[in-house]
Each structure stands twice: as C-alpha cells, then as structure tokens.
Write a protein that holds these residues in place. Sequence first.
Motif, PDB file in Angstrom:
ATOM      1  N   MET A   1     -11.644  -6.768  -3.725  1.00 55.64           N
ATOM      2  CA  MET A   1     -11.385  -7.641  -2.393  1.00 55.64           C
ATOM      3  C   MET A   1      -9.748  -6.539  -1.383  1.00 55.64           C
ATOM      4  SD  MET A   1     -11.865 -10.272  -1.237  1.00 55.64           S
ATOM      5  CE  MET A   1     -10.491 -11.052  -0.258  1.00 55.64           C
ATOM      6  N   LEU A   2      -9.425  -5.754  -2.925  1.00 55.69           N
ATOM      7  CA  LEU A   2      -8.323  -4.084  -2.236  1.00 55.69           C
ATOM      8  C   LEU A   2      -8.897  -3.753  -1.682  1.00 55.69           C
ATOM      9  CD1 LEU A   2      -5.903  -3.557  -3.163  1.00 55.69           C
ATOM     10  CD2 LEU A   2      -6.712  -1.969  -4.330  1.00 55.69           C
ATOM     11  N   GLY A   3     -10.551  -3.220  -1.514  1.00 53.68           N
ATOM     12  CA  GLY A   3     -11.195  -2.676  -0.667  1.00 53.68           C
ATOM     13  C   GLY A   3     -11.145  -3.426   1.173  1.00 53.68           C
ATOM     14  N   LEU A   4     -11.470  -4.250   0.683  1.00 54.64           N
ATOM     15  CA  LEU A   4     -11.770  -4.981   2.084  1.00 54.64           C
ATOM     16  C   LEU A   4     -10.579  -5.302   2.428  1.00 54.64           C
ATOM     17  CD1 LEU A   4     -13.193  -6.440   4.786  1.00 54.64           C
ATOM     18  CD2 LEU A   4     -12.707  -8.697   2.315  1.00 54.64           C
ATOM     19  N   ILE A   5      -9.610  -5.609   2.262  1.00 53.05           N
ATOM     20  CA  ILE A   5      -8.509  -5.709   2.389  1.00 53.05           C
ATOM     21  C   ILE A   5      -7.866  -4.505   3.618  1.00 53.05           C
ATOM     22  CG2 ILE A   5      -5.559  -6.715   2.433  1.00 53.05           C
ATOM     23  CD1 ILE A   5      -6.783  -8.446   0.224  1.00 53.05           C
ATOM     24  N   LEU A   6      -7.592  -3.747   2.725  1.00 53.52           N
ATOM     25  CA  LEU A   6      -7.608  -1.923   3.096  1.00 53.52           C
ATOM     26  C   LEU A   6      -8.016  -1.632   4.482  1.00 53.52           C
ATOM     27  CD1 LEU A   6      -5.751   0.762   2.628  1.00 53.52           C
ATOM     28  CD2 LEU A   6      -8.031   1.524   1.544  1.00 53.52           C
ATOM     29  N   GLU A   7      -9.013  -2.184   4.375  1.00 52.93           N
ATOM     30  CA  GLU A   7     -10.656  -1.518   5.723  1.00 52.93           C
ATOM     31  C   GLU A   7      -9.946  -2.403   6.643  1.00 52.93           C
ATOM     32  OE1 GLU A   7     -11.806   0.571   6.535  1.00 52.93           O
ATOM     33  OE2 GLU A   7     -11.787   1.784   4.709  1.00 52.93           O
ATOM     34  N   HIS A   8      -9.337  -3.757   6.312  1.00 54.63           N
ATOM     35  CA  HIS A   8      -9.402  -4.908   7.370  1.00 54.63           C
ATOM     36  C   HIS A   8      -7.864  -4.660   8.229  1.00 54.63           C
ATOM     37  CE1 HIS A   8      -9.465  -8.074  10.134  1.00 54.63           C
ATOM     38  NE2 HIS A   8      -8.469  -8.556   9.367  1.00 54.63           N
ATOM     39  N   LEU A   9      -6.923  -4.230   7.441  1.00 50.89           N
ATOM     40  CA  LEU A   9      -5.486  -4.238   7.752  1.00 50.89           C
ATOM     41  C   LEU A   9      -5.263  -3.065   8.239  1.00 50.89           C
ATOM     42  CD1 LEU A   9      -3.200  -5.622   5.276  1.00 50.89           C
ATOM     43  CD2 LEU A   9      -4.409  -6.870   6.812  1.00 50.89           C
ATOM     44  N   THR A  10      -6.003  -1.556   8.135  1.00 46.78           N
ATOM     45  CA  THR A  10      -5.953  -0.407   8.397  1.00 46.78           C
ATOM     46  C   THR A  10      -7.207   0.262   9.964  1.00 46.78           C
ATOM     47  OG1 THR A  10      -7.123   1.022   6.636  1.00 46.78           O
ATOM     48  CG2 THR A  10      -4.240   0.491   6.320  1.00 46.78           C
ATOM     49  N   LEU A  11      -8.083  -0.030   9.521  1.00 49.12           N
ATOM     50  CA  LEU A  11      -9.311   0.660   9.796  1.00 49.12           C
ATOM     51  C   LEU A  11     -10.087  -0.911  10.013  1.00 49.12           C
ATOM     52  CD1 LEU A  11      -9.694   4.074   8.919  1.00 49.12           C
ATOM     53  CD2 LEU A  11      -7.993   3.292  10.270  1.00 49.12           C
TER      54      LEU A  11
ATOM     55  N   ALA B   1     -21.690  -2.357  10.435  1.00 49.04           N
ATOM     56  CA  ALA B   1     -21.939  -2.654   8.879  1.00 49.04           C
ATOM     57  C   ALA B   1     -23.335  -2.549   8.789  1.00 49.04           C
ATOM     58  CB  ALA B   1     -21.381  -1.641   7.976  1.00 49.04           C
ATOM     59  N   LEU B   2     -23.015  -4.082   8.735  1.00 49.83           N
ATOM     60  CA  LEU B   2     -23.706  -5.087   8.120  1.00 49.83           C
ATOM     61  C   LEU B   2     -24.270  -6.009   8.526  1.00 49.83           C
ATOM     62  CD1 LEU B   2     -21.237  -6.013   5.177  1.00 49.83           C
ATOM     63  CD2 LEU B   2     -23.583  -4.516   4.828  1.00 49.83           C
ATOM     64  N   ASP B   3     -25.625  -6.046   9.042  1.00 49.81           N
ATOM     65  CA  ASP B   3     -26.354  -6.951  10.360  1.00 49.81           C
ATOM     66  C   ASP B   3     -25.642  -8.312   9.939  1.00 49.81           C
ATOM     67  OD1 ASP B   3     -27.813  -5.292  11.263  1.00 49.81           O
ATOM     68  OD2 ASP B   3     -29.436  -5.165   9.936  1.00 49.81           O
ATOM     69  N   GLY B   4     -25.763  -9.429  10.761  1.00 52.08           N
ATOM     70  CA  GLY B   4     -25.369 -11.270  10.693  1.00 52.08           C
ATOM     71  C   GLY B   4     -24.045 -11.038   9.475  1.00 52.08           C
ATOM     72  N   VAL B   5     -22.894 -10.387   9.536  1.00 51.89           N
ATOM     73  CA  VAL B   5     -22.144 -10.785   8.892  1.00 51.89           C
ATOM     74  C   VAL B   5     -20.724  -9.878   9.784  1.00 51.89           C
ATOM     75  CG1 VAL B   5     -21.079  -9.650   6.696  1.00 51.89           C
ATOM     76  CG2 VAL B   5     -23.388  -9.826   6.440  1.00 51.89           C
ATOM     77  N   ASN B   6     -20.260 -11.623   9.675  1.00 53.28           N
ATOM     78  CA  ASN B   6     -18.952 -11.158  10.283  1.00 53.28           C
ATOM     79  C   ASN B   6     -18.053 -11.247  10.157  1.00 53.28           C
ATOM     80  OD1 ASN B   6     -16.787 -11.768  11.863  1.00 53.28           O
ATOM     81  ND2 ASN B   6     -16.537 -14.014  11.578  1.00 53.28           N
ATOM     82  N   VAL B   7     -17.634  -9.783   9.669  1.00 50.64           N
ATOM     83  CA  VAL B   7     -16.496  -8.815   8.796  1.00 50.64           C
ATOM     84  C   VAL B   7     -14.848  -9.395   9.899  1.00 50.64           C
ATOM     85  CG1 VAL B   7     -15.342  -6.697   8.571  1.00 50.64           C
ATOM     86  CG2 VAL B   7     -17.228  -7.310   8.744  1.00 50.64           C
TER      87      VAL B   7
ATOM     88  N   LEU C   1       1.064  -1.064   0.339  1.00 49.85           N
ATOM     89  CA  LEU C   1      -0.112   0.196   0.063  1.00 49.85           C
ATOM     90  C   LEU C   1       1.059   1.381   0.269  1.00 49.85           C
ATOM     91  CD1 LEU C   1      -2.675  -1.082   2.420  1.00 49.85           C
ATOM     92  CD2 LEU C   1      -2.987  -1.106   0.293  1.00 49.85           C
ATOM     93  N   GLU C   2       1.966   1.211   0.836  1.00 46.43           N
ATOM     94  CA  GLU C   2       2.743   2.347   0.626  1.00 46.43           C
ATOM     95  C   GLU C   2       3.459   2.442  -0.404  1.00 46.43           C
ATOM     96  OE1 GLU C   2       3.225   4.604   2.780  1.00 46.43           O
ATOM     97  OE2 GLU C   2       2.728   3.860   4.703  1.00 46.43           O
ATOM     98  N   MET C   3       4.026   1.207  -1.454  1.00 49.91           N
ATOM     99  CA  MET C   3       4.353   1.701  -2.564  1.00 49.91           C
ATOM    100  C   MET C   3       3.178   2.565  -3.436  1.00 49.91           C
ATOM    101  SD  MET C   3       7.501   0.207  -3.067  1.00 49.91           S
ATOM    102  CE  MET C   3       7.312  -0.336  -4.563  1.00 49.91           C
ATOM    103  N   ARG C   4       2.020   1.884  -3.099  1.00 49.04           N
ATOM    104  CA  ARG C   4       0.917   2.557  -4.442  1.00 49.04           C
ATOM    105  C   ARG C   4       1.340   3.777  -4.073  1.00 49.04           C
ATOM    106  NH1 ARG C   4      -3.596  -0.500  -6.632  1.00 49.04           N
ATOM    107  NH2 ARG C   4      -3.313  -2.335  -5.968  1.00 49.04           N
ATOM    108  N   LEU C   5       1.429   5.006  -2.297  1.00 53.24           N
ATOM    109  CA  LEU C   5       1.082   6.028  -2.104  1.00 53.24           C
ATOM    110  C   LEU C   5       2.332   6.670  -2.652  1.00 53.24           C
ATOM    111  CD1 LEU C   5      -0.233   5.907   1.689  1.00 53.24           C
ATOM    112  CD2 LEU C   5      -1.735   6.281  -0.696  1.00 53.24           C
ATOM    113  N   GLU C   6       3.923   6.026  -2.616  1.00 53.22           N
ATOM    114  CA  GLU C   6       4.811   6.733  -3.463  1.00 53.22           C
ATOM    115  C   GLU C   6       4.838   6.362  -5.079  1.00 53.22           C
ATOM    116  OE1 GLU C   6       9.002   8.590  -3.129  1.00 53.22           O
ATOM    117  OE2 GLU C   6       7.071   8.087  -1.469  1.00 53.22           O
ATOM    118  N   ALA C   7       4.056   5.449  -5.411  1.00 51.47           N
ATOM    119  CA  ALA C   7       3.884   5.205  -6.563  1.00 51.47           C
ATOM    120  C   ALA C   7       3.240   7.346  -7.117  1.00 51.47           C
ATOM    121  CB  ALA C   7       3.234   4.407  -7.303  1.00 51.47           C
TER     122      ALA C   7
END
Length: 196
Positions: free
Chosen positions: A157-167, A174-180, A107-113
């Motif tokens: 998946m990029l969005g899910l991983i970004l959220e899961h690893l950072t925030l 946010a989603l009833d009955g869904v284990n994030v 992710l940092e590589m993306r920002l640096e790019a």
Amino acid sequence: MAGNPERRAALVDAGIAVLAREGARGLTFRAVDAEAGVPTGTASNYFTGRDDLLRQIDARLHIRLAPDPEVVEELLLGARDRALVTAFMRDILDRAVRDRAGYLALLEMRLEATRRPELRASFTASVRGDLEQGMQFHREAGLPGDDQTVTVLYLAMLGLILEHLTLPGVLDGALDGVNVPEDLVERIVTTVVPAK
C-alpha cells in the motif's frame, strides 16, 4: 513557549502544507507564519526550533491520517474475510487521497529523516508504532493472515500510494483490465492475504 493550543495546531497544519508543497528545505518559521497568515515571528514563539516543529508535524500527521473510528466500527460489521481487508485498504487509500498534503508531508518526513539522525530515531519509532498497532488491530479483529501479512500489505500500500500521489501515470495500462489504483487494491489483497 506560547500556549494557545488552537494557534499551535494551526501553525503545525501550516507546517504540513509547507512541507508538502516546498519540501523540507522550504520548511522555515517564516514560511509557516506566511502559510498560517500570522505575523512574522509567531512560529518561533510556539516551537523551540525546527526539530520541535518536525516532531509536532509527525504527531499531527498521525492524527490527520488516522482512520475514522465510525468508519472502522461500520466496516467491522462485515465478515472477517479478504473483502473486509480490501475495504480497510481502500479506506487507507481514500484517506491518503483526501489529505494529499498530509500524506506528501509524511513522505517528506521520511526523506528528512534520512538526513537527520535525531529525527530518524523518533520518526522510525512512530512509524513502527503504527505498524505494530496495525498488526494488533488485524489480530484482534480476526482478519485473515498474520503479522507478516500486515507487513506485506503495509509495504504494498505504501508503494501504491506513493505512485498514485506522486506519479499517477506510471501504472496506467501496466496491468490489463485493472483500474489503477482502485482495482489494484483488490489485487494486492488477493495476492497477499490468505483465503480464510
């Protein structure tokens, strides 16, 4: 340039750790040397400059975050359906979680790019190559969907991983009955991948 491949790999892995922890601004040869536990000045003997180090980090990240061929082989024993696509997406998430530093460095590589046009060109090419390889794998494995399906899965998946690893707390409740994030992977696949 020094030619000890084991030392070079250790320095690149140290660079990944620094990049993940400190961001691109903290990625200096001195910081890499300290992380690797080698004498000051060692990294400058292995890399022509910061851009060379970043290119080698890019190459190493693709190796570190690549799927395990044995896992892929075992998964391919299953039926070519949404459940198999879900298993592959869970493997992607699991690899990102297991190598959190590697994924954060990516992710940092993306920002640096965004700030370095020369890195943007090479990093775009490597990430695009990964996407095209994913499309080819999907087609050759006979998985449901097409290249557009793979592209949308990639973005989700990029969005899910970004959220899961950072925030990770953003999606809690946010989603009833869904284990994030675990159940969300299945929801993504069910939404994106056509039934075969």
